[in-house]
Design an enzyme around this catalytic site. Structure first.
Site, PDB file in Angstrom:
ATOM      1  CE  LYS A 110       6.143   1.504  -7.148  1.00 20.61           C
ATOM      2  NZ  LYS A 110       6.003   1.748  -5.688  1.00 20.61           N
TER       3      LYS A 110
ATOM      4  CG  HIS B 234      12.596  -2.938 -10.203  1.00 21.07           C
ATOM      5  ND1 HIS B 234      11.779  -3.979  -9.828  1.00 21.07           N
ATOM      6  CD2 HIS B 234      12.087  -1.830  -9.623  1.00 21.07           C
ATOM      7  CE1 HIS B 234      10.809  -3.520  -9.049  1.00 21.07           C
ATOM      8  NE2 HIS B 234      10.964  -2.215  -8.925  1.00 21.07           N
TER       9      HIS B 234
ATOM     10  NE  ARG C 291      14.702  -2.682  -5.588  1.00 24.99           N
ATOM     11  CZ  ARG C 291      13.392  -2.744  -5.672  1.00 24.99           C
ATOM     12  NH1 ARG C 291      12.740  -3.796  -5.214  1.00 24.99           N
ATOM     13  NH2 ARG C 291      12.703  -1.753  -6.220  1.00 24.99           N
TER      14      ARG C 291
ATOM     15  CE  LYS D 107       1.325   0.499  -6.220  1.00 21.82           C
ATOM     16  NZ  LYS D 107       1.694   0.150  -4.844  1.00 21.82           N
TER      17      LYS D 107
ATOM     18  CG  ASP E 135       3.032   4.018  -4.826  1.00 21.45           C
ATOM     19  OD1 ASP E 135       3.327   5.036  -4.165  1.00 21.45           O
ATOM     20  OD2 ASP E 135       3.603   2.924  -4.677  1.00 21.45           O
ATOM     21  N   PRO E 136       2.951   7.591  -6.334  1.00 23.31           N
ATOM     22  CG  PRO E 136       2.230   9.782  -6.506  1.00 23.31           C
ATOM     23  CD  PRO E 136       1.893   8.491  -5.854  1.00 23.31           C
ATOM     24  CG  ASN E 137       7.225   4.737  -4.312  1.00 23.82           C
ATOM     25  OD1 ASN E 137       7.383   4.062  -5.320  1.00 23.82           O
ATOM     26  ND2 ASN E 137       6.911   4.179  -3.150  1.00 23.82           N
TER      27      ASN E 137
ATOM     28  CG  HIS F 261       3.953  -2.687  -0.031  1.00 21.01           C
ATOM     29  ND1 HIS F 261       5.098  -3.354   0.382  1.00 21.01           N
ATOM     30  CD2 HIS F 261       4.357  -1.779  -0.945  1.00 21.01           C
ATOM     31  CE1 HIS F 261       6.148  -2.838  -0.258  1.00 21.01           C
ATOM     32  NE2 HIS F 261       5.726  -1.892  -1.057  1.00 21.01           N
ATOM     33  CB  SER F 262       3.532  -6.582  -3.675  1.00 19.12           C
ATOM     34  OG  SER F 262       4.491  -7.172  -4.520  1.00 19.12           O
TER      35      SER F 262
END
Lengths: 447, 447
Positions: free
Chosen positions: A216, A44, A426, A214, A244-246, A343-344
């Site tokens: 990430k 981020h 972003r 959770k 959550d491995p995206n 989701h967020s």
């Protein structure tokens, strides 16, 4: 603003315009501090853009909405705001058509803004951008409408079916600080191994009462993340856990992880990219698979549901075009026996309130909702929303039940104005290059 | 009732109860004249039962709803009305739970009222009965809520996306009069052959401007009904035509009819019973199949859509539990590329207004809606809804935009009170036995 009626011709007031008529829409882009949270794309940025939408009506109500604030979203939001002036806040079914009309020629709409399937939201399209933008307007319209009638937003959605909405702790691998000391400091320290993740989870539980956790993932090699989940399971036996491995994993890697974590995970979130790969994984495990990547629009549902590729959809009212569309998504999921969670992405209190209102109205919401909110120490509200026992009470005040703090809004907008463009869009990979100049967005599957 | 606000604590008024609080619900069963219309089960009775629901709120609004009036529906409606007093009219998401709770022990709820799969609505279950009853309450609540806020019902559903709703002529084989001269006379005469059907269609077109024509079939052997459709096609070239044998045909008969009518039908409606048989027919024809028999609840969608058994669902807010559920059904259909049209059973103007409001809000409604309304010469409104060019304008007045005529309501209720039980429960087979004492409900497939 003390509850005027909405009648057009007669009623409490004597305006020629109905109280629901939109008289002005104010768009305020802001930059919000964001910690150095790691994901498979990078990290981020120190500041992330958000857009605050204020819809003012002839009846004197001002409703609040919030959505993504990147340039490509602002490019859609501005003409949409112009087009909505003079229309009633109740005219929500018209939003998709109006957005398509006014944004028909924007660069985003022509596909110039498309990104790869490795994006955290799957393939990005002009239609998805539009839905995200109009979600901010829809929420603001509902807030204004609620204020005009004295009704909470959940009542405008048919009424709450629960008094509190459970949220989940959102654990991240993270650094102690942004590279070069940029951004706003915090006291969370680094979390780069199982002990660090468990310590982070403890603080979340102790501070907010969260019971679900959770993680990430997609940041480190799978064995390291699996070890972190097992450490969480040991530290919080019986608590719902998610990873959550995206979409960073291959099908074999996903299947191996599913086997190793089957006894402790509530669901495995987007282990691999694309509906086809998710279907292959789903066919090889009893562990439910969740997604906010391969199913983020109604167009993507049919294939995923008929192939049984996902067992839980993580709804996001920004993705799906608002709170009413989120309820429609919930209806589709119920109809097909697919679970619903939420989701967020990085967001402020306006969106958290909106999430809480819609979640309160959805029957059969069995999973705690994700939220980044605890990571956002800055907000534009006079009062932060406060978790108790891992949940938020459902507000019964008119509208969303939140109040804008104009000084805070102005300060975060001033930061956006002062930015030289570094943070207005972003880009987690660009942020990562501040630490690792060689970094490129990884191809999937990464492992 | 001049537009008070809905605020609970403060606002225009000083009531302790919020203006939206339900203070009384009045249920009025009525018997409405019905012509001798033929279908595969028998013939319409001279009078058919309907239930008029009036929901009165603390703010002084009285909302109207309408649903089936047979005894098994009244048995559910009475405890539901008691349970809703004191609750807000906005609390619509709670209706299914409340209905299930208060009706848990009713004979209907235990399945004692189940009928065979040959019923015009497929298999009847306790859950389906409850949905039909609560739809009448939901519409009345929306009407009251709209009156309280000065908003039309379509605005409470997110706003209209069209200004008029197209309806279809609903053609029936019929006798000139009921057996024994019972019921109310009319001047339509008999229609038992292609010429009679075409003459009926002409009168519908000339009187109401309808452009689409639907023939209720399943009455005579298929060749006779196919001839009637071909006669319609010759008389009204290019007009959308539909045929509805109510599931009376076998799969081979359905496929043969589809071949013979492929060039003139817009869709073929429920040619055969059960989702499995519909899927077999669908696999053998390009003609779209429509249904209001094998898909009448959300539970029935998954199998039908994944097997591609139906291409159009005929929504009916009475079946699906109200206007908001009808919108959810529309979302499910859109998501799966299934068309949406609208079914009708014998109904009065309250339900027609409700149909019009919800149809106005559904994007992509490509088909004209069915309605029996022209066959109902009696109504409980001060003013009948008037078709122009085959359509109804979408009302923009507060609520449904219709007004109850208490004298007419009282007269139709008096007929219900005076009835000895003969007509209080609709039974098309029993009505047929007045002409043919040997008549029994035909088994399917009949042909």
């Amino acid at each position: 603003m003390d509850g005027p009626c909405l009648r057009t011709q007669t009623g409490c007031g004597s305006q020629k315009r109905a109280p629901t008529t939109i008289t002005a829409i104010r768009l305020t882009p802001v930059l919000v501090a964001d910690p150095p949270l790691l994901n498979t794309q990078g990290v981020h940025q120190p500041y992330t853009p958000r857009l605050i939408v204020e819809v003012t009506t002839a009846g004197g109500a001002t409703g609040l909405g919030e959505t993504y604030g990147d340039t490509k979203y602002l490019d859609i939001a501005r003409p949409l705001a112009d087009a909505l002036a003079g229309r009633p806040v109740t005219d929500l079914n018209a939003l998709p058509r109006i957005a398509a009309e006014v944004c028909g020629d924007s660069p985003a709409a022509t596909g110039a803004g498309d990104v790869t399937a490795a994006g955290l939201r799957g393939v990005q399209t002009a239609g998805k951008l539009r839905l995200s933008v109009l979600s901010g307007f829809e929420v603001a319209c509902l807030d204004a409408w609620g204020q005009l009638t004295g009704l909470p937003v959940h009542a405008l959605l048919g009424g709450k079916v629960r008094d509190r909405v459970d949220y989940s702790a959102y654990l991240f691998y993270r650094w102690a600080a942004h590279p070069g000391g940029r951004g706003e400091p915090d006291d969370w320290g680094a979390a780069l191994d199982p002990d660090g993740i468990v310590a982070q989870a403890r603080r979340f539980r102790d501070t907010y009462g969260f019971r679900s956790f959770k993680l990430k993932g997609g940041v480190f090699e799978p064995a390291r993340e699996i070890a972190a989940v097992r450490a969480l399971a040991a530290a919080f036996p019986g608590h719902p856990l998610r990873l959550d491995p995206n979409g960073a994993w291959s099908v074999p890697t996903s299947l191996k992880a599913a086997r190793e974590l089957q006894d402790v995970l509530e669901y495995l979130e987007d282990p691999t990219s694309t509906t086809g790969h998710m279907a292959e994984v789903a066919a090889g495990t009893d562990l439910p698979l969740a997604t906010n990547m391969c199913v983020t629009t109604f167009d993507e549902i049919r294939e995923a549901f008929t192939r049984d590729a996902v067992q839980v959809v993580l709804a996001d009212h920004h993705y799906w075009g608002g709170l009413r569309s989120t309820r429609e998504l919930a209806a589709v999921c119920r109809t097909f026996g697919v679970g619903l969670a939420m989701h967020s992405n990085t967001h402020l209190g306006i969106s958290l309130a909106a999430m809480t209102h819609v979640a309160a109205t959805v029957p059969g919401l069995r999973y705690a909702c994700d939220t980044h909110y605890p990571w956002q120490t800055e907000d534009v509200l006079t009062e932060r929303l406060a978790f108790t026992d891992g949940a938020l009470p459902v507000p019964d005040a008119p509208g969303l039940g939140v109040t804008l703090d104009r000084e805070r809004l102005a300060a975060l907008h001033a930061r956006w104005l002062a930015d030289d463009g570094t943070f207005r869009d972003r880009d987690d990979a660009a942020a990562m290059r501040a630490a690792d100049p060689e970094w490129v967005t990884p191809r999937v599957p990464r492992w």
